[in-house]
Design a protein around this motif. Structure first.
Motif, PDB file in Angstrom:
ATOM      1  N   GLY A   1      74.386  55.495  26.428  1.00 14.40           N
ATOM      2  CA  GLY A   1      75.423  55.310  25.814  1.00 14.40           C
ATOM      3  C   GLY A   1      76.264  56.617  25.574  1.00 14.40           C
ATOM      4  O   GLY A   1      76.688  56.853  24.489  1.00 14.40           O
ATOM      5  N   VAL A   2      76.371  57.510  26.458  1.00 10.11           N
ATOM      6  CA  VAL A   2      76.837  58.936  26.178  1.00 10.11           C
ATOM      7  C   VAL A   2      77.958  58.960  27.389  1.00 10.11           C
ATOM      8  O   VAL A   2      77.851  58.369  28.167  1.00 10.11           O
ATOM      9  CB  VAL A   2      75.901  60.012  25.988  1.00 10.11           C
TER      10      VAL A   2
ATOM     11  N   ALA B   1      66.273  44.723  18.381  1.00 11.50           N
ATOM     12  CA  ALA B   1      66.869  45.686  19.058  1.00 11.50           C
ATOM     13  C   ALA B   1      66.480  45.858  20.516  1.00 11.50           C
ATOM     14  O   ALA B   1      67.381  46.229  21.196  1.00 11.50           O
ATOM     15  CB  ALA B   1      66.620  47.126  18.157  1.00 11.50           C
ATOM     16  N   ALA B   2      65.144  45.929  20.712  1.00 15.06           N
ATOM     17  CA  ALA B   2      64.689  46.116  22.094  1.00 15.06           C
ATOM     18  C   ALA B   2      65.053  44.983  22.914  1.00 15.06           C
ATOM     19  O   ALA B   2      65.633  44.914  24.166  1.00 15.06           O
ATOM     20  CB  ALA B   2      63.116  46.176  22.114  1.00 15.06           C
ATOM     21  N   ARG B   3      65.156  43.412  22.452  1.00 14.13           N
ATOM     22  CA  ARG B   3      65.715  42.598  23.194  1.00 14.13           C
ATOM     23  C   ARG B   3      67.247  42.868  23.481  1.00 14.13           C
ATOM     24  O   ARG B   3      67.626  42.370  24.657  1.00 14.13           O
ATOM     25  CB  ARG B   3      65.351  41.293  22.255  1.00 14.13           C
ATOM     26  N   ASP B   4      68.090  43.523  22.642  1.00 17.71           N
ATOM     27  CA  ASP B   4      69.309  43.533  22.607  1.00 17.71           C
ATOM     28  C   ASP B   4      69.716  44.674  23.836  1.00 17.71           C
ATOM     29  O   ASP B   4      70.496  44.437  24.334  1.00 17.71           O
ATOM     30  CB  ASP B   4      69.926  44.064  21.412  1.00 17.71           C
TER      31      ASP B   4
ATOM     32  N   ALA C   1      71.593  44.057  26.959  1.00 25.14           N
ATOM     33  CA  ALA C   1      72.937  44.879  27.434  1.00 25.14           C
ATOM     34  C   ALA C   1      72.671  45.520  28.855  1.00 25.14           C
ATOM     35  O   ALA C   1      73.830  46.037  29.515  1.00 25.14           O
ATOM     36  CB  ALA C   1      72.952  45.726  26.307  1.00 25.14           C
ATOM     37  N   CYS C   2      71.585  45.866  29.099  1.00 21.36           N
ATOM     38  CA  CYS C   2      71.181  46.676  30.481  1.00 21.36           C
ATOM     39  C   CYS C   2      71.063  45.534  31.606  1.00 21.36           C
ATOM     40  O   CYS C   2      70.858  46.007  32.895  1.00 21.36           O
ATOM     41  CB  CYS C   2      70.119  47.416  30.412  1.00 21.36           C
TER      42      CYS C   2
ATOM     43  N   ALA D   1      67.833  39.983  32.533  1.00 18.89           N
ATOM     44  CA  ALA D   1      68.032  38.518  32.089  1.00 18.89           C
ATOM     45  C   ALA D   1      66.574  37.873  32.084  1.00 18.89           C
ATOM     46  O   ALA D   1      65.757  38.322  32.818  1.00 18.89           O
ATOM     47  CB  ALA D   1      68.842  37.597  32.850  1.00 18.89           C
ATOM     48  N   GLY D   2      66.604  37.030  31.389  1.00 16.43           N
ATOM     49  CA  GLY D   2      65.325  36.125  31.334  1.00 16.43           C
ATOM     50  C   GLY D   2      63.919  36.722  30.868  1.00 16.43           C
ATOM     51  O   GLY D   2      62.926  36.255  31.170  1.00 16.43           O
ATOM     52  N   MET D   3      64.096  38.058  30.017  1.00 14.83           N
ATOM     53  CA  MET D   3      62.876  38.677  29.678  1.00 14.83           C
ATOM     54  C   MET D   3      62.556  38.079  28.207  1.00 14.83           C
ATOM     55  O   MET D   3      63.473  37.752  27.446  1.00 14.83           O
ATOM     56  CB  MET D   3      63.285  40.225  29.383  1.00 14.83           C
ATOM     57  N   GLU D   4      61.277  37.898  28.180  1.00  9.23           N
ATOM     58  CA  GLU D   4      60.755  37.174  26.866  1.00  9.23           C
ATOM     59  C   GLU D   4      59.598  38.292  26.253  1.00  9.23           C
ATOM     60  O   GLU D   4      58.814  38.508  27.106  1.00  9.23           O
ATOM     61  CB  GLU D   4      59.969  35.869  27.252  1.00  9.23           C
ATOM     62  N   GLU D   5      59.777  38.435  25.041  1.00 12.83           N
ATOM     63  CA  GLU D   5      58.887  39.267  24.343  1.00 12.83           C
ATOM     64  C   GLU D   5      57.454  38.595  24.154  1.00 12.83           C
ATOM     65  O   GLU D   5      57.379  37.527  23.875  1.00 12.83           O
ATOM     66  CB  GLU D   5      59.315  39.590  22.987  1.00 12.83           C
ATOM     67  N   THR D   6      56.620  39.466  24.575  1.00 12.74           N
ATOM     68  CA  THR D   6      55.052  38.864  24.491  1.00 12.74           C
ATOM     69  C   THR D   6      54.474  39.485  23.365  1.00 12.74           C
ATOM     70  O   THR D   6      54.023  38.869  22.348  1.00 12.74           O
ATOM     71  CB  THR D   6      54.340  39.239  25.736  1.00 12.74           C
TER      72      THR D   6
END
Length: 293
Positions: free
Chosen positions: A80-81, A144-147, A151-152, A155-160
């Motif tokens: 983000g720079v 925040a990690a999920r966001d 943003a990157c 898609a389809g990623m799930e926190e374990t």
């Protein structure tokens, strides 16, 4: 915590226990439990992470090589720079060639980024900024990690599961394809609990393993899997999971989270095709996260 002397003694006792007499294997297992009562690993960062190392990273197949300038642009977008703030510091070869880059912030900390030469994907990022007192909850950090992943474009990623160490929360994310959680497609995101900002990122598992898979329908039903759970355990949750196995393969399993009478939790993996037990993990859960044995 074990001293080197204790490790040597344990190794010697294990060697003495390995005879041809019946029952030695069970005795050795009991000896391991006594001498190494808790040698935990972060869930899906210890038990499964080293099994799949592809010579051709699946997520990069068919992608073109990028220039160092394109890598700078990718690193700048991730951080983000502005692109001029990012400088090229070198290149790495090996099984996953990368450009290495760095960018300084206003506080004097440096963020180091690795960008794959093929495809220009962010492999890893690590910030040197010291972390102060905790002001952000674990739930906010995971969000925040999920966001950041969204943003990157992941898609389809799930926190374990997650772990907290030194004021930093590291969350593990796996890719979900339909009903199946694909643990090989691992991304780890670290968030500083003083600011709620991402301070670490590692996507080697995802880069090496991610693709849309052809997954056979499970033969073992959920009811059959629950019936196979040993007496004394109560099934709390069940899902289909694709887990790495020896020989660079993946095995479709039914993952059952179970509770014992002493309130300890277990993960039991049953082969979804044969019903055979693939693995059992003991969960160590507290306010800092989850570890397994």
């Amino acid at each position: 915590r074990l001293t080197l002397t204790e490790l040597r003694r344990s190794a010697g006792q294990l060697a003495e226990a390995q005879t041809d007499e019946p029952g030695w294997a069970g005795d050795s297992v009991r000896l391991i439990e006594q001498e190494f009562p808790e040698v935990p690993a972060l869930v899906y960062d210890g038990p499964f992470s080293e099994h799949l190392r592809s010579a051709s990273p699946r997520a990069l197949e068919g992608l073109a090589e990028v220039t160092s300038e394109q890598a700078r642009a990718a690193a700048a977008a991730f951080l983000g720079v502005a692109k001029p703030q990012v400088r090229l510091t070198g290149e790495t070869e090996g099984d996953l060639p990368c450009y290495t880059l760095a960018a300084d912030d206003a506080g004097g900390a440096t963020a180091y980024v690795s960008v794959t030469k093929q495809g220009g994907k962010i492999l890893a990022m690590l910030s040197s900024r010291p972390v102060g007192s905790t002001r952000v909850s674990a739930e906010q950090a995971v969000a925040a990690a999920r966001d950041k992943l969204a943003a990157c474009g992941f898609a389809g990623m799930e926190e374990t599961y997650y772990m907290i160490q030194g004021g930093i929360l590291t969350a593990n994310f796996a890719y979900r394809q339909g009903e199946v959680l694909c643990y090989s497609d691992l991304i780890k995101v670290s968030v500083a609990l003083d600011s709620g900002k991402v301070c670490g990122f590692e996507a080697r598992g995802w880069i090496e393993s991610h693709r849309e898979r052809s997954i056979d329908a499970p033969v073992l039903t959920a009811e059959q899997a629950r019936a196979a759970v040993p007496a004394g355990l109560t099934v709390l949750a069940e899902q289909l999971a694709l887990v790495p196995s020896d020989g660079k393969y993946e095995t479709l399993c039914r993952e059952l989270k179970c509770a014992a009478e002493d309130d300890r939790h277990y993960l039991i993996y049953l082969n979804a095709a044969t019903g055979e037990q693939e693995k059992i993990l003991i969960l160590l859960e507290d306010e800092t996260g989850v570890l397994t044995i």
